[in-house]
Write an enzyme that holds these catalytic residues in place. Structure first.
Site, PDB file in Angstrom:
ATOM      1  N   TYR A   1       0.825  -0.905   0.140  1.00 59.89           N
ATOM      2  CA  TYR A   1       0.227   0.186   0.357  1.00 59.89           C
ATOM      3  C   TYR A   1       0.640   1.463   0.307  1.00 59.89           C
ATOM      4  CZ  TYR A   1      -4.506  -2.672   0.922  1.00 59.89           C
ATOM      5  OH  TYR A   1      -5.272  -4.108  -0.049  1.00 59.89           O
TER       6      TYR A   1
ATOM      7  N   LYS B   1       1.833 -14.541   5.482  1.00 55.15           N
ATOM      8  CA  LYS B   1       1.747 -16.006   4.769  1.00 55.15           C
ATOM      9  C   LYS B   1       3.575 -15.477   4.790  1.00 55.15           C
ATOM     10  CE  LYS B   1       0.755 -18.451   1.099  1.00 55.15           C
ATOM     11  NZ  LYS B   1      -0.225 -19.912   1.570  1.00 55.15           N
TER      12      LYS B   1
ATOM     13  N   ASP C   1      -3.778 -17.762   4.546  1.00 52.63           N
ATOM     14  CA  ASP C   1      -4.854 -18.370   3.607  1.00 52.63           C
ATOM     15  C   ASP C   1      -6.069 -19.249   4.716  1.00 52.63           C
ATOM     16  OD1 ASP C   1      -2.433 -20.032   4.428  1.00 52.63           O
ATOM     17  OD2 ASP C   1      -2.339 -20.727   2.090  1.00 52.63           O
TER      18      ASP C   1
ATOM     19  N   ASP D   1      -6.505  -5.991   4.511  1.00 55.62           N
ATOM     20  CA  ASP D   1      -7.850  -5.343   4.386  1.00 55.62           C
ATOM     21  C   ASP D   1      -8.940  -6.998   3.665  1.00 55.62           C
ATOM     22  OD1 ASP D   1      -9.036  -3.934   2.449  1.00 55.62           O
ATOM     23  OD2 ASP D   1      -7.441  -3.771   0.488  1.00 55.62           O
TER      24      ASP D   1
HETATM   25  O1  LIG Z   1      -8.332   2.848  -0.324  1.00 48.96           O
HETATM   26  C1  LIG Z   1      -9.301   2.160  -1.159  1.00 48.96           C
HETATM   27  O2  LIG Z   1      -9.898   2.903  -2.229  1.00 48.96           O
HETATM   28  C2  LIG Z   1     -10.056   0.780  -0.291  1.00 48.96           C
HETATM   29  C3  LIG Z   1      -9.400   0.560   0.734  1.00 48.96           C
HETATM   30  C4  LIG Z   1      -9.302  -0.065   1.317  1.00 48.96           C
HETATM   31  O3  LIG Z   1     -10.060  -1.578   0.957  1.00 48.96           O
HETATM   32  C5  LIG Z   1      -9.767  -1.066   2.718  1.00 48.96           C
HETATM   33  O4  LIG Z   1      -9.018  -0.207   3.082  1.00 48.96           O
HETATM   34  O5  LIG Z   1     -10.002  -1.439   3.184  1.00 48.96           O
HETATM   35 MG   LIG Z   2     -10.601  -2.882   2.394  1.00 47.98          MG
END
Ligand SMILES: O=C(O)CCC(=O)C(=O)O
Ligand SMILES: [Mg+2]
Ligand SMILES: NC(=O)C1=CN([C@@H]2O[C@H](COP(=O)(O)OP(=O)(O)OC[C@H]3O[C@@H](n4cnc5c(N)ncnc54)[C@H](OP(=O)(O)O)[C@@H]3O)[C@@H](O)[C@H]2O)C=CC1
Length: 474
Positions: free
Chosen positions: A160, A237, A338, A362
């Site tokens: 990210y 993982k 997983d 996420d």
């Molecule tokens: O920033 C986004 O558009 C997606 C972020 C995301 O899916 C989250 O933080 O759960």
């Molecule tokens: Mg998300």
């Protein structure tokens, strides 16, 4: 000081001290309405929070909302491509605690995520997403009430960070050449692997500092939970990504067994201690054999390593953790990513806090939300040492935007988390009571209505659901 914003003329600032907010009775709180369904959800959320604060404190406390802009609304207000104006950043920095609706991120190109940018800019390193069940919520799962977990997701690094090059990019190509011609051949463990020349390239940094500050917060949270829920599972993982995800696990254990030595026990330590508790005469080698079922087929070096591990545990923590004292400590274990996706479905009640890196968290927070009723019931908080921004797990759900039908529950519950963070527990409790009663009485939006048996028809609108919550405060 602001280009286009005018803060409320009444109200005071929340100030952070030693990582904790100092909250006045009249805080000014910036909010971002959000794109897509934000237009429906935010008014519903504001109405519910205001009603709860009024009911709980009879005017003694009041939030002074401060509208700030991000996403599409910001472009309308500030001009093309002004998705995250400096005004908004300045306001959040000045007032410390903010709440937001979802913001759109295009796929495959265009701007990078505004949501992620806010987390990185304000070093909101812990993304906290509780997934608990409200009685009566329809679920695709048979025993949704057994799941009560909090995803603690590292929020600032991993892929990210957004350091990537698209296929064909000149610098990306240089990087591939450097890797193929120099760095990979000079790393014997990589053998003669080569990266295909037509690859896109992304970088996945996982730092010790980032991992440990997240795990530290997760353990501190676990210390506040009832004894049965005092557990932190490090999700990774690490079998495949040894030096990033595997390191996250190792740094997590390192932190737990140093900074929190008195408060924590690891799963392997608990096996070693309980083996000795069951048989005081057990040799170190037999203990090692019991914790590692494949012990006898290992090389002597590996056997020696396990014996040393057993000896260290018995020498170092038997006095403080042995004789079943470890049962009162925070259990720190780890699960491969997983596997945890199936574990939260097959053995949901065995988990509590799930400490994860950014991408795993996420994915996992959406999956866990599905078990307890879906993305309409999935709140979240992004917490740092000097700032906090509350937001739901879900996105902008564009196909439902502007129809007054989406479930505002997740942003409302994010508001509950914000009130709890501020120490306004009475108002938070009112909302939780109202929401639970509305659901239990079948007064729900379309997403829950369609899962109910028999389906609720017609479902409540988004705005009606907010009113139902308020009706059931008492
Ligand atoms: O920033 C986004 O558009 C997606 C972020 C995301 O899916 C989250 O933080 O759960
Ligand atoms: Mg998300
Ligand atoms: N923090 C943030 O601001 C986030 C932003 N995003 C962004 O949002 C945009 C859309 O993402 P997308 O992948 O469609 O994911 P979304 O989470 O926006 O929506 C996916 C589906 O989840 C369900 N859902 C979402 N929100 C709710 C809600 N409040 N109540 C009930 N159901 C809900 C809906 O399912 P159904 O139609 O079946 O009812 C919806 O179609 C993207 O640009 C993405 O980057 C995504 C996640 C987080």
């Amino acid at each position: 000081m602001y280009e286009k914003l005018t803060p409320p003329t009444i109200g005071s600032k929340i100030v952070f001290q030693d990582g904790k907010p100092n909250v006045p009775d009249d805080p000014i709180i910036p909010f971002i309405r959000g794109d897509g369904t934000g237009v429906d959800i935010w008014p519903a959320t504001e109405t519910v929070i205001d009603a709860a604060v009024k009911t709980a404190y009879s005017g003694k406390r009041k939030i002074n909302w401060f509208k700030v802009y991000a996403g599409d609304e910001a472009c309308d207000e500030y001009g093309t491509y002004q998705y995250l104006p400096q005004d908004t950043l300045d306001a959040i920095e000045e007032y410390g605690v903010a709440i937001k609706g979802p913001l759109t991120t295009p796929v495959g190109g265009g701007i990078r995520s505004l949501n992620v940018a806010l987390r990185q800019l304000f070093q909101l390193y812990a993304c906290v997403r509780p997934c608990r069940y409200y009685q009566g919520t329809p679920s695709p799962h048979r025993y949704p009430e057994k799941l009560d977990v909090i995803v603690y997701r590292e929020n600032t690094e991993d892929i990210y960070l957004g350091i990537e090059w698209k296929q064909g990019d000149e610098i990306g190509r240089k990087l591939i050449d450097l890797l193929n011609q120099d760095l990979i051949p000079n790393t014997p463990e990589h053998g003669n692997k080569q990266i295909p020349l037509d690859s896109g390239i992304g970088i996945k940094p996982i730092s010790k500092t980032g991992s440990q500050r997240l795990v530290r917060k997760a353990i501190q949270h676990a210390l506040t939970l009832p004894p049965a829920k005092q557990q932190v599972t490090l999700v990774h993982k690490g079998n495949i990504m040894k030096y990033t995800e595997g390191a996250f696990r190792d740094w997590g254990y390192e932190l737990a067994t140093t900074e929190f030595r008195g408060e924590c026990i690891t799963e392997r330590e608990s096996w070693i201690l309980s083996n000795k508790e069951a048989n005081g005469e057990l040799t170190v080698e037999d203990n090692a054999r019991q914790i590692d079922p494949g012990y006898d087929s290992l090389t002597p070096e590996k056997q020696e390593k396990i014996c040393q591990e057993v000896k260290n545990v018995l020498d170092n923590i038997w006095d403080t953790h042995g004789d079943e004292k470890w049962k009162t400590k925070i259990m720190v274990n780890d699960r491969i990513a997983d596997s945890i996706f199936q574990q939260i479905q097959t053995r949901p009640d065995e988990y509590s806090i799930l400490a994860t890196m950014n991408l795993n968290g996420d994915y996992l927070s959406d999956a866990a939300a599905a078990i307890v009723g879906g993305l309409g019931m999935s709140p979240g908080a992004n917490i740092g040492d000097n700032c906090a921004i509350f937001e739901a797990t879900h996105g902008t759900a564009p196909k439902h935007a502007g129809l007054d039908r989406i479930n505002p529950g997740s942003v409302i519950l994010s508001g509950v988390m914000m009130l709890e963070f501020m120490g306004w527990q009475e108002a938070a409790d009112l909302i939780q009571t109202g929401l639970a009663k509305a659901i239990a009485n079948g007064e729900v939006t379309y997403d829950l209505a369609r899962l109910m048996n028999p389906p609720v028809d017609p479902p409540l609108k988004c705005s009606e659901f907010a009113q139902a919550i308020i009706k059931y405060f008492a």
